[in-house]
Design a protein around this motif. Sequence first.
Motif, PDB file in Angstrom:
ATOM      1  N   VAL A  59       2.495  -1.940   9.153  1.00 57.54           N
ATOM      2  CA  VAL A  59       1.457  -0.958   8.826  1.00 57.54           C
ATOM      3  C   VAL A  59       1.784  -0.330   7.467  1.00 57.54           C
ATOM      4  CG1 VAL A  59       0.396   1.240   9.488  1.00 57.54           C
ATOM      5  CG2 VAL A  59       0.915  -0.484  11.236  1.00 57.54           C
ATOM      6  N   PRO A  60       0.839  -0.350   6.532  1.00 56.95           N
ATOM      7  CA  PRO A  60       1.130   0.184   5.198  1.00 56.95           C
ATOM      8  C   PRO A  60       1.522   1.660   5.238  1.00 56.95           C
ATOM      9  CG  PRO A  60      -0.901  -1.087   5.183  1.00 56.95           C
ATOM     10  CD  PRO A  60      -0.517  -0.905   6.618  1.00 56.95           C
ATOM     11  N   THR A  61       2.381   2.036   4.321  1.00 59.51           N
ATOM     12  CA  THR A  61       2.732   3.435   4.141  1.00 59.51           C
ATOM     13  C   THR A  61       2.035   3.927   2.878  1.00 59.51           C
ATOM     14  OG1 THR A  61       4.702   2.812   2.902  1.00 59.51           O
ATOM     15  CG2 THR A  61       4.955   3.139   5.271  1.00 59.51           C
ATOM     16  N   GLY A  62       2.261   5.196   2.541  1.00 62.85           N
ATOM     17  CA  GLY A  62       1.669   5.710   1.306  1.00 62.85           C
ATOM     18  C   GLY A  62       0.738   6.866   1.545  1.00 62.85           C
ATOM     19  N   ALA A  63       0.051   7.264   0.482  1.00 62.69           N
ATOM     20  CA  ALA A  63      -0.761   8.479   0.509  1.00 62.69           C
ATOM     21  C   ALA A  63      -1.893   8.417   1.515  1.00 62.69           C
ATOM     22  CB  ALA A  63      -1.312   8.759  -0.888  1.00 62.69           C
ATOM     23  N   TYR A  64      -2.371   7.203   1.817  1.00 63.77           N
ATOM     24  CA  TYR A  64      -3.523   7.121   2.723  1.00 63.77           C
ATOM     25  C   TYR A  64      -3.206   7.713   4.097  1.00 63.77           C
ATOM     26  CZ  TYR A  64      -2.426   3.662   6.320  1.00 63.77           C
ATOM     27  OH  TYR A  64      -1.921   3.039   7.436  1.00 63.77           O
ATOM     28  N   ARG A  65      -1.927   7.698   4.470  1.00 68.30           N
ATOM     29  CA  ARG A  65      -1.558   8.239   5.781  1.00 68.30           C
ATOM     30  C   ARG A  65      -1.701   9.757   5.835  1.00 68.30           C
ATOM     31  NH1 ARG A  65       3.209   5.514   9.214  1.00 68.30           N
ATOM     32  NH2 ARG A  65       3.018   3.334   8.601  1.00 68.30           N
ATOM     33  N   GLU A  66      -1.822  10.404   4.683  1.00 67.51           N
ATOM     34  CA  GLU A  66      -1.994  11.847   4.640  1.00 67.51           C
ATOM     35  C   GLU A  66      -3.463  12.246   4.558  1.00 67.51           C
ATOM     36  OE1 GLU A  66       0.388  13.440   1.504  1.00 67.51           O
ATOM     37  OE2 GLU A  66       2.199  12.380   2.135  1.00 67.51           O
ATOM     38  N   ALA A  67      -4.346  11.256   4.479  1.00 67.35           N
ATOM     39  CA  ALA A  67      -5.771  11.537   4.360  1.00 67.35           C
ATOM     40  C   ALA A  67      -6.351  11.936   5.709  1.00 67.35           C
ATOM     41  CB  ALA A  67      -6.493  10.306   3.829  1.00 67.35           C
ATOM     42  N   PRO A  68      -7.406  12.772   5.721  1.00 73.17           N
ATOM     43  CA  PRO A  68      -8.057  13.135   6.979  1.00 73.17           C
ATOM     44  C   PRO A  68      -8.537  11.884   7.715  1.00 73.17           C
ATOM     45  CG  PRO A  68      -8.845  14.523   5.186  1.00 73.17           C
ATOM     46  CD  PRO A  68      -8.020  13.435   4.557  1.00 73.17           C
ATOM     47  N   GLY A  69      -8.267  11.840   9.010  1.00 73.44           N
ATOM     48  CA  GLY A  69      -8.723  10.716   9.809  1.00 73.44           C
ATOM     49  C   GLY A  69      -7.867   9.470   9.714  1.00 73.44           C
ATOM     50  N   ALA A  70      -6.733   9.548   9.032  1.00 75.21           N
ATOM     51  CA  ALA A  70      -5.857   8.382   8.925  1.00 75.21           C
ATOM     52  C   ALA A  70      -5.410   7.934  10.313  1.00 75.21           C
ATOM     53  CB  ALA A  70      -4.639   8.711   8.072  1.00 75.21           C
ATOM     54  N   ALA A  71      -5.307   6.618  10.485  1.00 74.57           N
ATOM     55  CA  ALA A  71      -4.937   6.082  11.794  1.00 74.57           C
ATOM     56  C   ALA A  71      -3.545   6.532  12.220  1.00 74.57           C
ATOM     57  CB  ALA A  71      -5.016   4.563  11.775  1.00 74.57           C
ATOM     58  N   PHE A  72      -2.640   6.642  11.239  1.00 80.36           N
ATOM     59  CA  PHE A  72      -1.272   7.048  11.540  1.00 80.36           C
ATOM     60  C   PHE A  72      -0.797   8.066  10.510  1.00 80.36           C
ATOM     61  CE2 PHE A  72      -1.512   2.605  13.123  1.00 80.36           C
ATOM     62  CZ  PHE A  72      -1.331   2.868  14.470  1.00 80.36           C
ATOM     63  N   ALA A  73       0.006   9.017  10.972  1.00 79.38           N
ATOM     64  CA  ALA A  73       0.604  10.008  10.082  1.00 79.38           C
ATOM     65  C   ALA A  73       1.761   9.362   9.315  1.00 79.38           C
ATOM     66  CB  ALA A  73       1.105  11.201  10.893  1.00 79.38           C
ATOM     67  N   PRO A  74       2.267  10.034   8.286  1.00 77.09           N
ATOM     68  CA  PRO A  74       3.419   9.485   7.560  1.00 77.09           C
ATOM     69  C   PRO A  74       4.607   9.244   8.490  1.00 77.09           C
ATOM     70  CG  PRO A  74       2.421  11.269   6.313  1.00 77.09           C
ATOM     71  CD  PRO A  74       1.745  11.258   7.659  1.00 77.09           C
ATOM     72  N   GLU A  75       5.403   8.266   8.137  1.00 79.30           N
ATOM     73  CA  GLU A  75       6.577   7.907   8.931  1.00 79.30           C
ATOM     74  C   GLU A  75       7.486   9.115   9.138  1.00 79.30           C
ATOM     75  OE1 GLU A  75      10.384   4.825   8.586  1.00 79.30           O
ATOM     76  OE2 GLU A  75       8.568   4.486   7.396  1.00 79.30           O
ATOM     77  N   VAL A  76       8.050   9.214  10.334  1.00 76.48           N
ATOM     78  CA  VAL A  76       8.971  10.292  10.681  1.00 76.48           C
ATOM     79  C   VAL A  76      10.394   9.764  10.567  1.00 76.48           C
ATOM     80  CG1 VAL A  76       9.753  11.798  12.555  1.00 76.48           C
ATOM     81  CG2 VAL A  76       7.303  11.369  12.243  1.00 76.48           C
ATOM     82  N   PRO A  77      11.276  10.451   9.840  1.00 77.04           N
ATOM     83  CA  PRO A  77      12.670   9.994   9.780  1.00 77.04           C
ATOM     84  C   PRO A  77      13.279   9.970  11.185  1.00 77.04           C
ATOM     85  CG  PRO A  77      12.245  11.667   8.109  1.00 77.04           C
ATOM     86  CD  PRO A  77      11.046  11.656   9.012  1.00 77.04           C
ATOM     87  N   TRP A  78      13.924   8.876  11.526  1.00 80.14           N
ATOM     88  CA  TRP A  78      14.474   8.766  12.873  1.00 80.14           C
ATOM     89  C   TRP A  78      15.592   7.745  12.872  1.00 80.14           C
ATOM     90  CZ3 TRP A  78      13.766  11.809  16.948  1.00 80.14           C
ATOM     91  CH2 TRP A  78      14.220  11.379  18.188  1.00 80.14           C
ATOM     92  N   THR A  79      16.694   8.068  13.472  1.00 80.22           N
ATOM     93  CA  THR A  79      17.793   7.121  13.588  1.00 80.22           C
ATOM     94  C   THR A  79      18.182   6.994  15.047  1.00 80.22           C
ATOM     95  OG1 THR A  79      19.412   8.881  13.214  1.00 80.22           O
ATOM     96  CG2 THR A  79      18.694   7.613  11.289  1.00 80.22           C
ATOM     97  N   GLY A  80      18.576   5.802  15.422  1.00 79.67           N
ATOM     98  CA  GLY A  80      19.005   5.580  16.793  1.00 79.67           C
ATOM     99  C   GLY A  80      17.829   5.525  17.742  1.00 79.67           C
ATOM    100  N   GLY A  81      18.132   5.663  19.026  1.00 80.55           N
ATOM    101  CA  GLY A  81      17.084   5.659  20.032  1.00 80.55           C
ATOM    102  C   GLY A  81      16.666   4.260  20.430  1.00 80.55           C
TER     103      GLY A  81
END
Length: 201
Positions: free
Chosen positions: A158-180
């Motif tokens: 799934v592409p990252t970038g500014a579009y994820r911050e736009a209203p109605g974007a399918a996904f929010a920006p990636e969340v930093p996460w390690t492990g799990g």
Amino acid sequence: MHTNLNIVALDAVAVRTSVELATHAKPADLARPTPCVGWTLHGLLAHMATQHYGFAAASRGESDLALWKLRPLGDDPVGAYRASAEHVLAAFAGDGVLTRDFPLPEFTAAQIFPARQAIGFHFIDYVVHSWDVARTLDLPLSFTQDVLDAALPIAQAVPTGAYREAPGAAFAPEVPWTGGTTLDRILALLGRDPAWTAPHA
């Protein structure tokens, strides 16, 4: 994909999991907040149902954006959601569906998508939305590892970038996460905080 299941079967697992979880919702639960910012459970189910009908229409080659307009759930939101899920599962199970191209006008009018890719979009959505519903209702969620192994590369693509911050974007920006777990990694890639829990009054 590291699995013996094809994309239609994988999608059916994710969708049926979302339905099973939704059936636990009582009327009062529909006002609960969800991991999707700004959406109650009712709003999330309406979105999910609308997407089912939109993707089913796409599987038939229908490209009218109006088919993706948010649908009301009526007096039985959970029942309406279940009906929408059965509708898309029947559409995806149709003869020859994997040979078709899907127009997805809600995403872009500039291209159409091969069936496997389009159904992959739907599949990853319902892996994540199943988690949304489970967390909203404080229910456990369990996908088999082969399902998660199939979902991970789709999430990574799934592409990252500014579009994820736009209203109605399918996904929010990636969340930093390690492990799990693998599911945690998928969620973080797609903008969900795996540690999210429903607030309690």
